[in-house]
Design a protein around this motif. Structure first.
Motif, mmCIF file in Angstrom:
data_model
loop_
_atom_site.group_PDB
_atom_site.id
_atom_site.type_symbol
_atom_site.label_atom_id
_atom_site.label_comp_id
_atom_site.label_asym_id
_atom_site.label_seq_id
_atom_site.Cartn_x
_atom_site.Cartn_y
_atom_site.Cartn_z
ATOM 1 N N THR A 107 11.451 77.755 -39.030
ATOM 2 C CA THR A 107 11.552 77.192 -37.690
ATOM 3 C C THR A 107 10.464 77.797 -36.813
ATOM 4 O OG1 THR A 107 12.899 77.106 -35.677
ATOM 5 C CG2 THR A 107 13.442 78.846 -37.252
ATOM 6 N N ALA A 108 9.425 77.003 -36.574
ATOM 7 C CA ALA A 108 8.305 77.452 -35.746
ATOM 8 C C ALA A 108 8.348 76.721 -34.407
ATOM 9 C CB ALA A 108 6.985 77.189 -36.458
ATOM 10 N N ARG A 140 2.270 81.570 -33.389
ATOM 11 C CA ARG A 140 2.168 83.002 -33.093
ATOM 12 C C ARG A 140 3.067 83.848 -33.980
ATOM 13 N NH1 ARG A 140 -2.413 82.383 -30.122
ATOM 14 N NH2 ARG A 140 -2.071 81.160 -28.233
ATOM 15 N N TRP A 141 4.247 83.311 -34.294
ATOM 16 C CA TRP A 141 5.192 84.106 -35.090
ATOM 17 C C TRP A 141 6.213 83.178 -35.719
ATOM 18 C CZ3 TRP A 141 4.503 88.873 -36.578
ATOM 19 C CH2 TRP A 141 5.567 89.602 -37.125
ATOM 20 N N ALA A 142 6.507 83.389 -36.975
ATOM 21 C CA ALA A 142 7.533 82.622 -37.679
ATOM 22 C C ALA A 142 8.041 83.464 -38.845
ATOM 23 C CB ALA A 142 6.979 81.299 -38.182
ATOM 24 N N SER A 143 9.207 83.117 -39.333
ATOM 25 C CA SER A 143 9.817 83.850 -40.447
ATOM 26 C C SER A 143 10.116 82.900 -41.596
ATOM 27 C CB SER A 143 11.102 84.546 -39.982
ATOM 28 O OG SER A 143 10.826 85.469 -38.944
ATOM 29 N N ASN A 144 10.435 83.470 -42.757
ATOM 30 C CA ASN A 144 10.638 82.695 -43.993
ATOM 31 C C ASN A 144 9.345 82.007 -44.435
ATOM 32 O OD1 ASN A 144 13.321 83.401 -43.931
ATOM 33 N ND2 ASN A 144 14.115 81.326 -43.608
ATOM 34 N N TYR A 146 6.561 81.376 -46.706
ATOM 35 C CA TYR A 146 6.073 81.501 -48.084
ATOM 36 C C TYR A 146 5.226 80.264 -48.390
ATOM 37 C CZ TYR A 146 9.985 84.784 -48.282
ATOM 38 O OH TYR A 146 10.844 85.821 -48.027
ATOM 39 N N ASP A 147 4.445 80.336 -49.447
ATOM 40 C CA ASP A 147 3.595 79.200 -49.798
ATOM 41 C C ASP A 147 4.404 77.931 -50.013
ATOM 42 O OD1 ASP A 147 1.305 80.735 -49.655
ATOM 43 O OD2 ASP A 147 1.253 81.180 -51.801
ATOM 44 N N GLU A 148 5.644 78.074 -50.493
ATOM 45 C CA GLU A 148 6.460 76.908 -50.818
ATOM 46 C C GLU A 148 7.346 76.454 -49.664
ATOM 47 O OE1 GLU A 148 8.947 80.522 -52.191
ATOM 48 O OE2 GLU A 148 6.825 79.965 -51.983
ATOM 49 N N SER A 149 7.226 77.082 -48.497
ATOM 50 C CA SER A 149 8.108 76.782 -47.370
ATOM 51 C C SER A 149 7.789 75.438 -46.717
ATOM 52 C CB SER A 149 8.002 77.876 -46.311
ATOM 53 O OG SER A 149 8.451 79.117 -46.791
ATOM 54 N N LEU A 150 8.794 74.921 -46.013
ATOM 55 C CA LEU A 150 8.632 73.736 -45.170
ATOM 56 C C LEU A 150 8.711 74.199 -43.720
ATOM 57 C CD1 LEU A 150 8.484 70.549 -45.137
ATOM 58 C CD2 LEU A 150 10.955 70.631 -44.697
ATOM 59 N N ILE A 151 7.692 73.887 -42.934
ATOM 60 C CA ILE A 151 7.595 74.351 -41.551
ATOM 61 C C ILE A 151 7.925 73.209 -40.599
ATOM 62 C CG2 ILE A 151 6.093 75.397 -39.821
ATOM 63 C CD1 ILE A 151 4.272 76.301 -42.156
ATOM 64 N N VAL A 152 8.794 73.482 -39.629
ATOM 65 C CA VAL A 152 9.049 72.539 -38.541
ATOM 66 C C VAL A 152 8.352 73.086 -37.297
ATOM 67 C CG1 VAL A 152 10.761 71.375 -37.130
ATOM 68 C CG2 VAL A 152 11.258 71.856 -39.534
ATOM 69 N N LEU A 153 7.527 72.269 -36.651
ATOM 70 C CA LEU A 153 6.697 72.755 -35.558
ATOM 71 C C LEU A 153 6.434 71.656 -34.536
ATOM 72 C CD1 LEU A 153 2.987 73.018 -36.778
ATOM 73 C CD2 LEU A 153 4.730 71.597 -37.838
ATOM 74 N N PRO A 154 6.111 72.031 -33.292
ATOM 75 C CA PRO A 154 5.737 71.047 -32.281
ATOM 76 C C PRO A 154 4.222 70.871 -32.244
ATOM 77 C CG PRO A 154 6.106 73.166 -31.238
ATOM 78 C CD PRO A 154 6.260 73.386 -32.726
ATOM 79 N N VAL A 155 3.792 69.653 -31.939
ATOM 80 C CA VAL A 155 2.356 69.346 -31.833
ATOM 81 C C VAL A 155 2.149 68.525 -30.567
ATOM 82 C CG1 VAL A 155 0.358 68.265 -32.930
ATOM 83 C CG2 VAL A 155 2.149 69.301 -34.352
ATOM 84 N N ARG A 156 1.291 69.013 -29.687
ATOM 85 C CA ARG A 156 1.032 68.342 -28.416
ATOM 86 C C ARG A 156 -0.096 67.326 -28.599
ATOM 87 N NH1 ARG A 156 -2.064 70.290 -24.272
ATOM 88 N NH2 ARG A 156 -2.215 72.304 -25.347
#
Length: 344
Positions: A107-108, A140-144, A146-156
């Motif tokens: 969760t980013a 700036r900062w996120a946890s979990n 790893y190369d295989e992770s799925l990232i949720v993020l906002p994009v302006r």
């Protein structure tokens, strides 16, 4: 008889407790704990089946034996929350592997929550390209992570901010080396940089960040309060064991923090019954109270335990270091206090 939630959760908690020292020392990471929780069917509580109260129970009990594991489970569960609210094709691609713990979720969304609160713009910007939005900027900062992770993020993107998913190993995603931390070193927490990362339309969860954040924020804050609550309970239990002799002078502090702990748990239970009912101020106040009490309780435990709590291998010392992270974890104590002031 079929196993119950209590049975399955008990096994996961026991496994985490056995691994707590290795997690704290950075000899292993929390992927095993996420996978175990997924295999036990715990990660979908309150979103796929069961109630949010049962997910709060999971986070409290795991965090009581290792805040590192509890924190990583929170990040996984929030990623599941986001994906559950996405269009059906995206859910079909990602939800099952997140629920099982086979895929790790990041969760980013911190910058997104700050933007909605009026505390600055999302630093990741996107421009339209042939295959979708081309995103560039820092996390700036996120946890979990790893190369295989799925990232949720906002994009302006111009006058709109999207919420999207990106594979951590996608072209253009740079994972920075993880720094050494005082605590929670096994949570794979670090920063990232996106450079011309293409996000297709089928990877967009929402094209309205404000509406999305307003929908998920009650669950976000309640589940964060839950891992704080787990740490509080463990610290107060540890303090009670040493509250004899000269340490009886700390009894009023223990009683005060125990009363605050009872209030936090009562509000957690009440709000979890229907997360849409509490006001934003009530949720912020709960999260702020939980964070402050976690820090105070771990300090009290360390104080009354004396030299035994000073040993880095002790659970007391681990909690003292882990809870030091809570005031700066997004939303930080400063952000929470600023937001709460807007309602008062």
């Amino acid at each position: 008889m079929a196993p119950t939630l209590t049975d399955e959760l008990g096994e996961v908690v026991a496994s985490v407790a056995d691994r707590a020292r290795d997690l704290d020392a950075g000899h292993t990471d929390t992927r095993l704990d996420i996978a175990a929780a997924g295999a036990a069917g715990l990660l979908g509580r309150g979103v796929v089946d069961g109630s949010l109260a049962s997910m709060i129970d999971v986070l409290e009990r795991v965090s009581a034996v290792s805040l590192s594991a509890g924190f990583s489970l929170w990040a996984q569960r929030m990623t599941i929350e986001y994906v559950t609210r996405s269009p059906e094709p995206l859910r079909e691609r990602h939800l099952a592997s997140l629920l099982s713990g086979e895929r790790i979720g990041v969760t980013a969304m911190a910058a997104g929550l700050k933007q909605v609160a009026g505390l600055g713009e999302v630093p990741i910007t996107g421009r339209r390209g042939r295959a979708g939005v081309v995103a560039t900027g820092p996390i700036r900062w996120a946890s979990n992570v790893y190369d295989e992770s799925l990232i949720v993020l906002p994009v302006r993107t111009g006058d709109r901010t999207l919420v999207a998913v990106v594979d951590a190993d996608a072209p253009g995603v740079e994972i920075r080396s993880a720094p050494e931390l005082v605590g929670l070193g096994s949570t794979a927490s670090t920063s990232l940089e996106l450079v011309d990362v293409t996000i297709g339309a089928d990877s967009v969860i929402s094209d309205d960040l404000t509406a999305f954040v307003r929908g998920i924020r009650p669950v976000f804050l309640l589940l964060q309060s839950a891992f704080c609550s787990g740490a509080i309970g463990a610290a107060l239990d540890g303090a009670v064991e040493s509250l004899t002799g000269v340490n009886e002078v700390f009894r009023p502090e223990l009683d005060e923090q125990t009363a605050e702990f009872d209030s936090i748990r009562a509000r957690l239970a009440m709000f979890a019954a229907d997360p849409t009912t509490p006001s934003p101020a009530d949720l912020i106040r709960l999260r702020l109270d939980a964070a402050r009490t976690a820090v105070a309780a771990s300090r009290l435990e360390a104080t009354v335990r004396g030299g035994a709590g000073y040993a880095t291998a002790s659970a007391t010392n681990r909690r003292f270091r882990e809870t030091a992270f809570i005031p700066i974890q997004s939303p930080s104590e400063g952000q929470l206090r600023w937001e709460l002031a807007q309602f008062e």
